[in-house]
Design a protein around this motif. Structure first.
Motif, short mmCIF file in Angstrom:
data_model
loop_
_atom_site.label_atom_id
_atom_site.label_comp_id
_atom_site.label_asym_id
_atom_site.label_seq_id
_atom_site.Cartn_x
_atom_site.Cartn_y
_atom_site.Cartn_z
N PRO A 129 0.79 -1.24 0.00
CA PRO A 129 0.00 0.00 0.00
C PRO A 129 0.82 1.29 0.00
O PRO A 129 0.42 2.29 -0.57
CB PRO A 129 -0.84 -0.11 1.27
N PHE A 130 1.95 1.27 0.67
CA PHE A 130 2.83 2.45 0.64
C PHE A 130 4.26 2.01 0.86
O PHE A 130 4.53 1.03 1.56
CB PHE A 130 2.42 3.50 1.68
N ALA A 131 5.16 2.70 0.22
CA ALA A 131 6.59 2.43 0.38
C ALA A 131 7.34 3.68 -0.06
O ALA A 131 7.08 4.23 -1.13
CB ALA A 131 7.03 1.23 -0.46
N SER A 132 8.23 4.15 0.78
CA SER A 132 8.96 5.37 0.46
C SER A 132 10.39 5.29 0.97
O SER A 132 10.69 4.57 1.93
CB SER A 132 8.26 6.60 1.04
N ILE A 133 11.24 6.04 0.33
CA ILE A 133 12.63 6.17 0.76
C ILE A 133 12.86 7.64 1.06
O ILE A 133 12.29 8.52 0.40
CB ILE A 133 13.60 5.68 -0.33
N ARG A 134 13.70 7.90 2.04
CA ARG A 134 14.11 9.28 2.28
C ARG A 134 15.59 9.30 2.64
O ARG A 134 16.10 8.39 3.31
CB ARG A 134 13.27 9.96 3.35
N ILE A 135 16.25 10.31 2.17
CA ILE A 135 17.66 10.52 2.49
C ILE A 135 17.72 11.69 3.44
O ILE A 135 17.18 12.77 3.16
CB ILE A 135 18.46 10.84 1.21
N TYR A 136 18.35 11.49 4.59
CA TYR A 136 18.33 12.56 5.58
C TYR A 136 19.62 12.59 6.40
O TYR A 136 20.37 11.62 6.47
CB TYR A 136 17.11 12.46 6.49
N GLU A 137 19.82 13.73 7.00
CA GLU A 137 20.92 13.91 7.94
C GLU A 137 20.39 13.58 9.33
O GLU A 137 19.29 13.97 9.69
CB GLU A 137 21.41 15.35 7.90
N GLY A 138 21.17 12.83 10.09
CA GLY A 138 20.74 12.48 11.44
C GLY A 138 21.18 11.07 11.80
O GLY A 138 22.26 10.61 11.40
N THR A 139 20.34 10.39 12.57
CA THR A 139 20.61 9.02 12.99
C THR A 139 19.34 8.20 12.73
O THR A 139 18.29 8.77 12.41
CB THR A 139 20.94 8.96 14.49
N PRO A 140 19.40 6.87 12.87
CA PRO A 140 18.19 6.06 12.66
C PRO A 140 17.03 6.44 13.57
O PRO A 140 15.87 6.15 13.25
CB PRO A 140 18.68 4.63 12.96
N THR A 141 17.31 7.10 14.68
CA THR A 141 16.23 7.47 15.61
C THR A 141 15.99 8.99 15.67
O THR A 141 15.07 9.44 16.36
CB THR A 141 16.54 6.97 17.04
N ARG A 142 16.79 9.77 14.98
CA ARG A 142 16.61 11.23 15.00
C ARG A 142 16.85 11.82 13.62
O ARG A 142 17.95 11.68 13.07
CB ARG A 142 17.57 11.87 16.00
N VAL A 143 15.85 12.44 13.08
CA VAL A 143 15.96 13.07 11.76
C VAL A 143 16.29 14.54 11.95
O VAL A 143 15.51 15.30 12.53
CB VAL A 143 14.65 12.91 10.96
N THR A 144 17.46 14.97 11.49
CA THR A 144 17.86 16.36 11.60
C THR A 144 17.31 17.18 10.44
O THR A 144 16.67 18.22 10.63
CB THR A 144 19.40 16.49 11.64
#
Length: 202
Positions: A129-144
């Motif tokens: 039903p849904f699937a997404s990717i995101r590239i981000y700065e941070g850690t696996p538990t904190r998105v900066t």
């Protein structure tokens, strides 16, 4: 401001303040499949596997990181661990699997870092039903700061497929950039996907 990636789009890893992005997370979030019966419906767990492969400038494979090997040999790439179900109770907004990359610690020979997804149980992408990717700065538990997003669900191009190449980070003139690929492949296993990327996407 996060970029919504399109296939074939290339972006440089530069933050809004002009600094280079050296530590990134690639997170994948997906949902369970709903099976509808006459009187009720049930959820079927989905096991997607996020993986990455590292190649040198001659496209020779240097390393892979997946649920089987959670760290690269140079310790620059780390996998959060295998998620066997997806979001059973709907989208919780959190990534099910995260791969972190510290470009400053990568093997100096590394020129390409490719990311891909395999549907472990052979469940068709069109049914998820849904699937997404995101590239981000941070850690696996904190998105900066989310750098780029990529929606891979509900695309007719993925019907009948259980594997897809998300994109490739590549080094050019000493700087890392990202090429969004978003292409399904006929592969069924990680090993064959690694070869397909080597032959067609670097």
């Amino acid at each position: 401001m996060a970029i919504n990636l399109e296939k074939g789009q290339r972006i440089s890893l530069e933050k809004s303040n002009g600094a280079k992005l050296l530590n990134i997370c690639v997170g994948v979030n997906w949902g369970a499949i709903e099976k509808k019966g006459f009187f009720s419906s049930s959820k079927v767990a989905v096991d997607l596997d996020a993986s990455c492969a590292v190649y040198d400038e001659n496209k020779k494979l240097l390393d892979t990181v997946s649920f089987r090997q959670l760290k690269s040999n140079d310790q620059a790439i780390k996998h959060s661990g295998d998620d066997l179900t997806g979001d059973i109770n709907g989208d919780d907004g959190l990534d099910n699997e995260v791969i972190t990359v510290d470009f400053s610690r990568l093997n100096p020979s590394a020129t390409y870092v490719a990311f891909f997804i395999n549907s472990f149980r052979g469940q068709d992408f069109k049914d998820i039903p849904f699937a997404s990717i995101r590239i981000y700065e941070g850690t696996p538990t904190r998105v900066t700061e989310v750098f780029a997003k990529y929606d891979i669900a509900n695309d007719s191009a993925f019907a009948g497929s259980v594997t897809m190449v998300l994109g490739v980070f590549y080094k050019k003139n000493g700087e890392w950039k990202f090429n969004a690929i978003g292409a399904p492949t006929p592969d069924k296993k990680i090993e064959t996907t690694v070869v397909t990327i080597q032959q067609s996407y670097l």
